[in-house]
Structures are given as C-alpha cells and as structure tokens.
Design an enzyme around this catalytic site. Structure first.
Site, short mmCIF file in Angstrom:
data_model
loop_
_atom_site.label_atom_id
_atom_site.label_comp_id
_atom_site.label_asym_id
_atom_site.label_seq_id
_atom_site.Cartn_x
_atom_site.Cartn_y
_atom_site.Cartn_z
N TYR A 25 -22.14 -8.84 11.97
CA TYR A 25 -21.02 -8.03 11.46
C TYR A 25 -21.16 -6.57 11.88
O TYR A 25 -22.22 -5.97 11.77
CB TYR A 25 -20.99 -8.11 9.93
CG TYR A 25 -19.88 -7.31 9.29
CD1 TYR A 25 -18.56 -7.75 9.33
CD2 TYR A 25 -20.14 -6.10 8.62
CE1 TYR A 25 -17.54 -7.01 8.73
CE2 TYR A 25 -19.12 -5.37 8.02
CZ TYR A 25 -17.83 -5.83 8.08
OH TYR A 25 -16.81 -5.11 7.49
N ILE B 236 -0.15 7.27 4.08
CA ILE B 236 1.00 7.09 4.97
C ILE B 236 2.08 6.25 4.27
O ILE B 236 3.28 6.50 4.42
CB ILE B 236 0.54 6.38 6.27
CG1 ILE B 236 -0.49 7.24 7.01
CG2 ILE B 236 1.71 6.06 7.17
CD1 ILE B 236 -1.26 6.46 8.08
N GLY C 5 0.82 -1.22 0.00
CA GLY C 5 0.00 0.00 0.00
C GLY C 5 0.85 1.26 0.00
O GLY C 5 0.44 2.28 0.56
N SER D 61 -3.59 -0.17 14.65
CA SER D 61 -4.35 1.05 14.91
C SER D 61 -4.80 1.04 16.37
O SER D 61 -4.98 -0.03 16.97
CB SER D 61 -5.58 1.09 14.01
OG SER D 61 -6.44 2.13 14.42
N THR E 186 -7.87 -8.70 4.11
CA THR E 186 -6.91 -7.71 3.58
C THR E 186 -5.90 -7.29 4.65
O THR E 186 -4.69 -7.32 4.42
CB THR E 186 -7.68 -6.45 3.12
OG1 THR E 186 -8.68 -6.84 2.18
CG2 THR E 186 -6.74 -5.43 2.50
N SER F 141 -0.14 5.34 -1.69
CA SER F 141 -0.95 6.47 -1.22
C SER F 141 -0.78 6.66 0.28
O SER F 141 -0.22 5.81 0.97
CB SER F 141 -2.44 6.22 -1.55
OG SER F 141 -2.91 5.13 -0.80
#
Ligand SMILES: NC(=O)c1ccc[n+]([C@@H]2O[C@H](COP(=O)([O-])OP(=O)(O)OC[C@H]3O[C@@H](n4cnc5c(N)ncnc54)[C@H](OP(=O)(O)O)[C@@H]3O)[C@@H](O)[C@H]2O)c1
Length: 323
Positions: free
Chosen positions: A196, A45, A40, A174, A140, A43
C-alpha cells in the site's frame, strides 16, 4: 503552455482559465429549475460549488457524512442568499448501506435530478479498510460514487427525457490520477496492505473516477440517453483534504505556490462543466482550469474502463450479498 496558463491565469479556448472563479464562470446562467446533488458539499470546493449553483437558482442537495457540518453549510449559504434552495442528506460513501439509504431518501422526495456532482473525497490516508472491507480511498472516492450513480441514474434518465434538459454527471478526479500503481488499477490487489502507498492509492482512486465517467458516458451514448458524464481536476487548493499530510502539503505549497488556487477558483471547473451552455453534448472528457485536457493513457483506455466497471459491479455484489 498549460503551465504558463496555470500560473498566469491566461484563459484557454473556453475563454476561462485557472484564475476564473465559480461565480465568474456561471455569470448570467439561470440554473433555476435544476436539481443538483453534490456529495461532500459541506466543505471546501463542494461548499463553494453548492453556494454558487444555489446563487444561480439551482435546488442544491448536499449529501454529507457529517450532518452538523451539512446544516452549517446550508446556513452559510442562506446567510449570503436568502432565496437559496438547499437541502441536506446523510451519506457515508465508505459504507454501501449508507449510500443506498441516501439514494432511497432522495428518491422518496420525488424530485427531478438534473445534475449529480460526485465531489466528496479523502486523500493520502493511512491504510485502512472500510466497513465493507474495501481499501478506504478506493471505497470512498470510487466505489461509493459508482454505487450512488447507479442508484440515481434511472431518475436522471427520466428527468432528462421528461424535461428535454440534458442531465450532467461530474466526477471530481485529480491530476494525481497520473501517479497511480504501475498497473493503473490493481484489480488483483486493491486491498493489499503490504504494497500500500497512500499517494498511489489516492492516484488509483482518482484514475477510477475518470474511467468510471468515461465508461458511463459510453454506455449512455449507446442508449441515446440525454446525459453527459465528465471528470475534472479542480486545481491545487488548500482544504481539509490535506489533513492526512498537512505538513507535507504546506511544504509543497511553499515550493509550488504559483500553481495553487483559492477555493472560488477551485470550484470553477466543476461549475463550468455542470451548467455552462458550451458544455452541451460534451461527454467522456476530462477538464482542468475550465478547459478540456487529455487525461493519462490509463484514463483513456476503454478496456481498463470496461474492466473497472465489471470489477466495481463484482465488488458491489460481493458486499451487498453479505448479511
Ligand atoms: N483540494 C485540492 O487541491 C484537490 C485537488 C484535486 C482534486 N480534489 C478533489 O476535490 C474534491 C473535493 O475536495 P476538497 O479539496 O474540497 O476537500 P474537502 O474540503 O476535504 O472536501 C471533501 C468532502 O468530502 C467529504 N467526505 C469525505 N469522506 C466522505 C465519506 N466517506 N462520505 C461522504 N463524504 C465524505 C468530506 O466530509 P467530512 O468533512 O465529513 O470529512 C468533505 O466534505 C475531492 O474529491 C478531492 O479529491 C481536490
């Protein structure tokens, strides 16, 4: 105390704090000779982390889902630094075949690998299953990175033992790991649609990032491998990550603007953990604002970390056995 430090930018014990930028935290560090893979990195960070590590001389390989964005990111880095060494690889973390293809492409380049930054992520998406049939945020943010790390770990061990340079793995977690499902990781219901919660599923995936780092760190220490593994919270930064909840996050930012950082500050903790000499030998820790910080009780539970390791391998076996 941490809240005051966050708002004021007052440095912590490392000498850095929430206001420190990635360039400041790496000032004077020579990263030439180091090869870094960052997921990643096209884009947010990840792009700033790539730019700054390339500025310090590292060979940066951006592994990205969107090759157009990855090539644009490479171009952006070259525009500010014509000596930058940047390459791109295709990677869709939500598809294990793509993860394998990415690792194979990297290994075929016959490069060393000193640093792996598991940075890519998605947040708060509506319920969906990945191509492999796994809840998308877990697939992911955790499972794709778990598999990628497995596929690259032998290369990292070889690099560390051939060069004597400590390898480093950094998982982007996080503060949201604090807000997960009641049982931490829902080993029996990771795909359950009826219960969910987009927020808790994100928290669960980010808890998994820390547990993965801790269990891998423990295993590497046991083997005597010269590789550290840590996890970081980069801070709150307005990026594309917010795309599934843009209005909510803009509203949150209005209420909590003192706690937010810009992108150069958001990349500082990753860069600190990746290349700062003071990080030598530190492994299995969680960092926030370039300082070590206690993660949640779940995140520090070695039994949960071991269980997640076994569960993730079981998921890999199940998916990879499918024709
Ligand atoms: N921003 C924050 O406030 C914050 C706070 C805490 C933690 N984090 C963590 O920091 C990391 C970086 O986030 P960011 O804020 O920089 O967000 P971002 O700008 O959206 O970057 C995330 C990157 O991950 C990539 N990605 C998403 N799904 C992927 C997939 N299936 N395969 C490969 N790449 C994929 C995205 O690529 P596409 O452009 O193709 O989607 C994007 O380049 C994330 O792990 C995030 O959870 C961020």
């Amino acid at each position: 105390m941490a809240i005051i430090r966050l708002i004021t930018g007052w440095p912590g014990p490392s000498g850095f704090g929430s206001a420190t930028t990635a360039e400041q935290v790496t000032a004077g560090i020579d990263a030439s000779g180091l090869t870094v893979i960052i997921t990643g990195g096209a884009s947010g960070i990840g792009l700033e982390t790539s730019r700054v590590l390339a500025l310090r001389g590292a060979h940066v390989i951006i592994a990205a889902r969107n090759m157009k964005a990855a090539n644009e990111a490479k171009q952006t880095i070259y525009e500010s630094n014509e000596n930058a060494k940047v390459d791109v690889l295709q990677l869709d973390l939500s598809c294990l075949k793509s993860v394998k293809a990415c690792a194979d492409s990297f290994l075929a380049l016959n490069l060393p690998l000193n640093i792996l930054i598991n940075n890519a992520g998605i947040m708060f998406c509506p319920y969906q299953l990945s191509q492999d049939g796994i809840e998308m945020q877990f697939a992911t943010n955790h499972l794709g990175h778990f598999y990628l790390t497995n596929l690259l770990i032998e290369k990292m061990k070889d690099t560390a033992s051939n060069t004597g340079i400590e390898g480093r793995i950094i998982n982007l977690s996080s503060i949201a790991h604090l807000r997960t499902y009641e049982e931490g990781i829902r080993f029996d219901a990771v795909n359950d649609e009826t219960s969910y919660s987009d927020k808790k599923a994100y928290g669960q995936s980010k808890l998994a990032s820390i547990l993965h780092a801790n269990e891998l760190s423990r295993r590497l220490k046991e083997e005597g491998a010269n590789i550290t593994v840590n996890s970081v919270h980069p801070g709150l930064i307005m990026t594309n990550l917010m795309k599934y909840s843009l209005n909510f996050m803009r509203f949150m930012k209005l209420l909590t603007f003192l706690f937010w950082k810009n992108v150069p500050q958001g990349a500082a903790t990753t860069c600190y953990v990746a290349v700062h000499p003071d990080m030598k030998g530190l492994s299995g820790k969680y960092f926030l604002d370039c300082n070590e910080w206690p993660a949640s009780d779940f995140a520090r539970d070695p039994k949960m970390a071991k269980k997640l390791w076994d569960y993730s391998n079981h998921l890999l076996d199940t998916v990879l056995r499918q024709p």
